[in-house]
Design an enzyme around this catalytic site. Structure first.
Site, mmCIF file in Angstrom:
data_model
loop_
_atom_site.group_PDB
_atom_site.id
_atom_site.type_symbol
_atom_site.label_atom_id
_atom_site.label_comp_id
_atom_site.label_asym_id
_atom_site.label_seq_id
_atom_site.Cartn_x
_atom_site.Cartn_y
_atom_site.Cartn_z
ATOM 1 N N THR A 134 0.790 -1.273 -0.115
ATOM 2 C CA THR A 134 0.007 0.430 -0.709
ATOM 3 C C THR A 134 1.063 1.294 0.092
ATOM 4 O O THR A 134 1.791 1.463 0.526
ATOM 5 C CB THR A 134 -0.758 0.102 1.077
ATOM 6 O OG1 THR A 134 -1.883 1.233 1.193
ATOM 7 C CG2 THR A 134 -0.047 -0.357 2.755
ATOM 8 N N GLU B 186 -0.224 3.700 1.908
ATOM 9 C CA GLU B 186 0.374 4.209 3.288
ATOM 10 C C GLU B 186 2.163 3.726 3.289
ATOM 11 O O GLU B 186 2.486 4.583 4.728
ATOM 12 C CB GLU B 186 -0.530 3.508 4.265
ATOM 13 C CG GLU B 186 -2.351 4.183 4.408
ATOM 14 C CD GLU B 186 -1.871 5.309 4.195
ATOM 15 O OE1 GLU B 186 -1.875 5.484 6.024
ATOM 16 O OE2 GLU B 186 -2.683 6.441 3.519
ATOM 17 N N TYR C 81 -1.354 0.407 10.741
ATOM 18 C CA TYR C 81 -1.347 -0.051 9.582
ATOM 19 C C TYR C 81 -0.418 -0.073 8.390
ATOM 20 O O TYR C 81 0.070 -0.954 8.168
ATOM 21 C CB TYR C 81 -3.037 0.426 8.995
ATOM 22 C CG TYR C 81 -2.525 -0.273 7.793
ATOM 23 C CD1 TYR C 81 -3.734 -0.862 7.338
ATOM 24 C CD2 TYR C 81 -2.857 0.456 6.381
ATOM 25 C CE1 TYR C 81 -4.077 -1.852 5.995
ATOM 26 C CE2 TYR C 81 -2.539 0.391 5.022
ATOM 27 C CZ TYR C 81 -3.329 -1.215 4.540
ATOM 28 O OH TYR C 81 -3.443 -0.717 3.869
ATOM 29 N N LYS D 288 2.435 -3.280 7.267
ATOM 30 C CA LYS D 288 2.542 -3.318 5.681
ATOM 31 C C LYS D 288 3.594 -3.658 5.421
ATOM 32 O O LYS D 288 4.040 -3.962 4.236
ATOM 33 C CB LYS D 288 1.232 -2.507 4.864
ATOM 34 C CG LYS D 288 -0.674 -2.654 4.885
ATOM 35 C CD LYS D 288 -0.193 -3.733 4.226
ATOM 36 C CE LYS D 288 -1.911 -4.331 4.086
ATOM 37 N NZ LYS D 288 -2.204 -5.327 3.539
HETATM 38 P P1 NAP Z 1 -11.753 -4.584 2.894
HETATM 39 O O1 NAP Z 1 -12.311 -4.245 1.336
HETATM 40 O O2 NAP Z 1 -11.180 -4.048 3.810
HETATM 41 O O3 NAP Z 1 -11.091 -6.312 2.630
HETATM 42 C C1 NAP Z 1 -10.847 -7.020 3.320
HETATM 43 C C2 NAP Z 1 -10.465 -8.792 3.880
HETATM 44 O O4 NAP Z 1 -9.794 -9.123 4.537
HETATM 45 C C3 NAP Z 1 -12.233 -8.840 4.400
HETATM 46 O O5 NAP Z 1 -13.399 -9.857 2.625
HETATM 47 C C4 NAP Z 1 -11.949 -9.501 5.334
HETATM 48 O O6 NAP Z 1 -12.527 -9.879 5.772
HETATM 49 C C5 NAP Z 1 -10.721 -10.233 5.333
HETATM 50 N N1 NAP Z 1 -10.024 -10.406 6.566
HETATM 51 C C6 NAP Z 1 -10.076 -9.408 7.627
HETATM 52 N N2 NAP Z 1 -9.356 -9.921 9.026
HETATM 53 C C7 NAP Z 1 -8.972 -11.378 8.053
HETATM 54 C C8 NAP Z 1 -8.661 -12.563 8.867
HETATM 55 N N3 NAP Z 1 -8.608 -12.368 10.008
HETATM 56 N N4 NAP Z 1 -8.841 -13.802 7.897
HETATM 57 C C9 NAP Z 1 -8.591 -13.830 6.639
HETATM 58 N N5 NAP Z 1 -9.430 -12.820 6.094
HETATM 59 C C10 NAP Z 1 -9.711 -11.399 6.725
HETATM 60 O O7 NAP Z 1 -10.280 -4.471 1.917
HETATM 61 P P2 NAP Z 1 -9.941 -3.909 0.578
HETATM 62 O O8 NAP Z 1 -10.126 -2.773 0.060
HETATM 63 O O9 NAP Z 1 -10.346 -5.136 -0.770
HETATM 64 O O10 NAP Z 1 -8.538 -4.104 0.095
HETATM 65 C C11 NAP Z 1 -7.634 -5.686 -0.083
HETATM 66 C C12 NAP Z 1 -6.046 -5.664 0.004
HETATM 67 O O11 NAP Z 1 -5.474 -4.056 -0.354
HETATM 68 C C13 NAP Z 1 -6.481 -5.042 2.072
HETATM 69 O O12 NAP Z 1 -4.783 -5.674 1.845
HETATM 70 C C14 NAP Z 1 -5.398 -3.410 2.339
HETATM 71 O O13 NAP Z 1 -4.784 -3.736 2.465
HETATM 72 C C15 NAP Z 1 -5.210 -3.359 0.548
HETATM 73 N N6 NAP Z 1 -4.740 -1.960 0.028
HETATM 74 C C16 NAP Z 1 -6.316 -1.407 -0.407
HETATM 75 C C17 NAP Z 1 -6.007 -0.575 -1.669
HETATM 76 C C18 NAP Z 1 -7.502 0.691 -0.638
HETATM 77 O O14 NAP Z 1 -7.662 1.281 -1.732
HETATM 78 N N7 NAP Z 1 -8.373 -0.578 -1.543
HETATM 79 C C19 NAP Z 1 -4.933 -0.006 -1.062
HETATM 80 C C20 NAP Z 1 -3.983 0.178 -1.063
HETATM 81 C C21 NAP Z 1 -3.630 -1.459 -0.712
HETATM 82 P P3 NAP Z 1 -13.734 -9.840 6.300
HETATM 83 O O15 NAP Z 1 -15.178 -9.765 5.274
HETATM 84 O O16 NAP Z 1 -14.442 -10.877 7.330
HETATM 85 O O17 NAP Z 1 -13.691 -8.516 7.400
HETATM 86 O O1 F7E Z 2 -9.375 7.904 4.469
HETATM 87 C C1 F7E Z 2 -9.860 11.566 5.914
HETATM 88 C C2 F7E Z 2 -8.417 10.403 6.142
HETATM 89 O O2 F7E Z 2 -9.825 6.287 5.420
HETATM 90 C C3 F7E Z 2 -8.680 8.645 3.630
HETATM 91 C C4 F7E Z 2 -6.999 2.157 2.557
HETATM 92 O O3 F7E Z 2 -7.739 1.692 2.239
HETATM 93 O O4 F7E Z 2 -5.935 3.187 1.109
HETATM 94 C C5 F7E Z 2 -7.301 3.217 2.668
HETATM 95 O O5 F7E Z 2 -6.459 3.974 3.489
HETATM 96 C C6 F7E Z 2 -8.342 10.193 3.370
HETATM 97 C C7 F7E Z 2 -7.249 10.431 4.844
HETATM 98 O O6 F7E Z 2 -8.164 5.383 3.355
HETATM 99 C C8 F7E Z 2 -12.554 11.646 6.401
HETATM 100 O O7 F7E Z 2 -7.940 11.199 7.564
HETATM 101 C C9 F7E Z 2 -11.310 12.772 6.248
HETATM 102 O O8 F7E Z 2 -6.379 11.230 4.785
HETATM 103 O O9 F7E Z 2 -10.375 6.799 2.657
HETATM 104 P P1 F7E Z 2 -9.696 6.504 3.982
HETATM 105 P P2 F7E Z 2 -6.808 5.797 3.363
HETATM 106 O O10 F7E Z 2 -6.535 6.403 5.100
HETATM 107 O O11 F7E Z 2 -6.399 6.650 2.813
HETATM 108 C C10 F7E Z 2 -4.507 2.837 1.734
HETATM 109 C C11 F7E Z 2 -3.867 3.324 0.474
HETATM 110 C C12 F7E Z 2 -4.680 1.760 2.204
HETATM 111 O O12 F7E Z 2 -3.851 0.931 2.069
HETATM 112 C C13 F7E Z 2 -5.747 1.350 2.979
HETATM 113 O O13 F7E Z 2 -6.049 0.189 2.968
HETATM 114 O O14 F7E Z 2 -9.541 10.582 4.306
HETATM 115 N N1 F7E Z 2 -10.369 11.895 5.639
HETATM 116 N N2 F7E Z 2 -12.875 12.667 7.416
HETATM 117 C C14 F7E Z 2 -11.911 10.677 6.382
HETATM 118 N N3 F7E Z 2 -11.088 9.355 6.257
HETATM 119 C C15 F7E Z 2 -12.309 8.557 6.988
HETATM 120 N N4 F7E Z 2 -12.251 7.260 7.079
HETATM 121 N N5 F7E Z 2 -13.623 9.194 7.359
HETATM 122 C C16 F7E Z 2 -13.514 10.659 7.225
HETATM 123 O O15 F7E Z 2 -14.258 11.044 7.933
#
Ligand code: NAP
Ligand code: F7E
Length: 325
Positions: A126, A128, A151, A155
Site C-alpha cells: 500500500t 500508506e 496499519y 504493511k
Molecule cells: P477490505 O474491503 O477491507 O477487505 C479486506 C478483507 O480481508 C475482508 O474481506 C475481511 O474479511 C478480510 N479479513 C480481515 N481479517 C481477516 C482474517 N484474520 N482472516 C481472513 N480474512 C480477513 O479491503 P480492500 O479495500 O478490498 O483491500 C484489499 C487489500 O488491499 C487489503 O490488504 C488492503 O490493506 C490493501 N490495500 C487496499 C487499498 C485500497 O485503496 N482499497 C490500497 C492499497 C492496499 P471480513 O469480510 O470477514 O471482514
Molecule cells: O481516508 C481523510 C483521512 O480512510 C482517506 C485504505 O484502503 O487507502 C485507504 O486508506 C483520507 C485520509 O483511506 C474522513 O484522514 C477525512 O487522509 O478513505 P480513507 P486511507 O486512510 O487513505 C490506503 C491506500 C490503504 O491501503 C488502506 O487500506 O481521508 N478523511 N475525513 C477521512 N477518512 C475517513 N475514513 N473518514 C472521515 O470522516
C-alpha cells in the site's frame, strides 16, 4: 487444465473484482473466509459471482488453517488481499492489525514454502507505507518508507517478508504497492464511500449532515476494477518484482465532496458538511501521488477510469441503492 487461484479477503472490495476477472479468464477460484455467524456476501452478490467461488474456511491469524489449506489445494496463484485495512482503527487495534497484516503474511509464505513452492504469491502492499515520504511530490518504487500508522507499519513488515521469500527461497512473490482505489462496493467507513452514501441519503431526505475529519488530505484515487488487472499482470510476468500502481493524479477530500454533491444535483454542499475532530487521525498522511511508470513500461498497465468517472459511478450506485429501497 484450468489455473487455480486462492484469494484471501474475498468478501472485501478488491476480492470480488479480482475473482470476477479471474473467472472470466477461466480460473478456478477459491476464496478464504473467516468464521462468522452471519457472513456478508453482498459484494460478491453485487458482481453476480457468489455461487462461482469455492469458499474455504480459514483465518490469517491462524497459521495451522493456512498450512492445511495450501497443502490441500496447492493453488497456482495466491492473492493475499485479507487485512484489517482501515487505517483509522489501526491505532486502537494495533496488535490485531499486526497479527493479520504482518504475521498473517509470514504464515501464508511459510505454508507456500513448505507445501507448494511453485505457487506464485501477490501481496497487497500500500501507498500508506510511504506516509510523508516523497520525491518531488510523487511516490514510486524507489521512495523510502515512512509509515504513519500501525496499519502502514504492519504493511511494511509484510512488504519486506514478501521480498525476503523471493530472495531467500526463490519463490515467485510480488508486491503491488497500490494507491487508494474505490468502487461502489468500497467499505462504508472509507472516506469516499462515506461521502457518496451520505450524499445519496441527503438527496433522499434520510440524513441532513455529513461529518468528516481532514478535508485537505490528498489522495491518488483510482477505480478498483482497473487495479485488480495490475495484480493479475504481476503474476503473469516473466520475473517477480514490486510495482507502484496509481493514476498519477491526486485530489483533496474536499474536491471529492464537492463533486459528489454536484453529481447528486445538490449545489450548496457547505450547508451539509460538518468538521468533527473524531474523524481526524493522530498522524495524518497528507499527500499521496503515484508515479506508476514502471508498471506502465513492464506490465503495460495504466489506469483507465478518471477521477470524475469514479465519483459519478459511486454517487449513481448509492442513489440507485436508496431509490430501490
Ligand atoms: P477490505 O474491503 O477491507 O477487505 C479486506 C478483507 O480481508 C475482508 O474481506 C475481511 O474479511 C478480510 N479479513 C480481515 N481479517 C481477516 C482474517 N484474520 N482472516 C481472513 N480474512 C480477513 O479491503 P480492500 O479495500 O478490498 O483491500 C484489499 C487489500 O488491499 C487489503 O490488504 C488492503 O490493506 C490493501 N490495500 C487496499 C487499498 C485500497 O485503496 N482499497 C490500497 C492499497 C492496499 P471480513 O469480510 O470477514 O471482514
Ligand atoms: O481516508 C481523510 C483521512 O480512510 C482517506 C485504505 O484502503 O487507502 C485507504 O486508506 C483520507 C485520509 O483511506 C474522513 O484522514 C477525512 O487522509 O478513505 P480513507 P486511507 O486512510 O487513505 C490506503 C491506500 C490503504 O491501503 C488502506 O487500506 O481521508 N478523511 N475525513 C477521512 N477518512 C475517513 N475514513 N473518514 C472521515 O470522516
Amino acid at each position: 487444465m484450468a489455473k487455480t487461484a486462492l484469494i484471501t479477503g474475498i468478501l472485501g472490495q478488491d476480492g470480488p473484482y479480482l475473482a470476477k476477472l479471474l473467472l472470466e479468464k477461466g480460473y478456478k477460484v477459491y476464496g478464504l473466509i473467516r468464521r462468522y455467524s452471519n457472513p456478508n456476501f453482498s459484494n460478491l452478490d453485487f458482481l453476480g459471482i457468489t455461487k462461482k467461488i469455492e469458499l474455504i474456511d480459514g483465518d490469517m491469524s491462524d497459521e495451522s488453517s493456512l498450512l492445511h489449506l495450501i497443502k490441500r489445494i496447492m493453488p497456482d496463484e495466491v492473492y493475499n488481499l485479507a487485512a484489517q485495512s482501515f487505517v483509522g482503527s489501526s491505532w486502537q487495534q494495533a496488535k490485531l492489525t499486526t497479527e493479520i497484516n504482518a504475521l498473517g503474511v509470514l504464515y501464508m509464505l511459510n505454508a507456500i514454502k513448505l507445501f507448494s513452492p511453485t505457487t506464485k504469491f501477490y501481496q497487497a502492499s500500500t501507498s500508506e507505507m510511504f506516509g510523508t515520504s516523497h520525491d518531488d511530490g510523487f511516490q514510486d518504487e524507489n521512495t523510502i518508507f515512512h509509515p504513519r500508522s500501525p496499519y502502514g507499519i504492519s504493511k511494511v513488515y509484510a512488504y519486506w517478508m514478501t521480498v525476503n521469500f523471493r530472495e531467500s527461497y526463490d519463490i515467485f512473490t510480488c508486491n503491488g504497492i497500490l494507491f487508494n482505489h474505490e468502487s461502489p462496493i468500497r467499505g462504508i467507513q472509507f472516506v469516499t464511500r462515506k461521502i457518496t452514501d451520505a450524499v445519496a441519503r441527503i438527496k433522499m431526505g434520510l440524513q441532513d449532515k455529513l461529518s468528516l475529519g481532514n478535508l485537505d488530505a490528498k489522495r491518488d484515487w483510482g477505480f478498483a476494477g482497473d487495479y485488480v488487472e495490475a495484480m493479475h499482470l504481476m503474476l503473469q510476468n516473466e520475473k517477480p518484482d514490486d510495482y507502484v500502481i496509481g493514476t498519477g493524479e491526486n485530489h483533496s477530500v474536499k474536491e471529492f465532496v464537492q463533486l459528489s454533491f454536484k453529481y447528486a444535483g445538490i449545489s450548496d454542499w457547505e450547508k451539509y458538511v460538518v468538521i468533527d475532530a473524531r474523524f481526524k487521525r493522530p498522524a495524518e498522511v497528507p499527500n499521496l501521488k503515484a508515479r506508476a511508470t514502471k508498471a506502465q513500461k513492464q506490465l503495460g498497465w495504466k489506469a483507465k477510469t478518471s477521477f470524475d468517472e469514479l465519483v459519478k459511478m459511486m454517487v449513481e450506485a448509492d442513489l440507485k441503492r436508496y431509490q430501490n429501497k
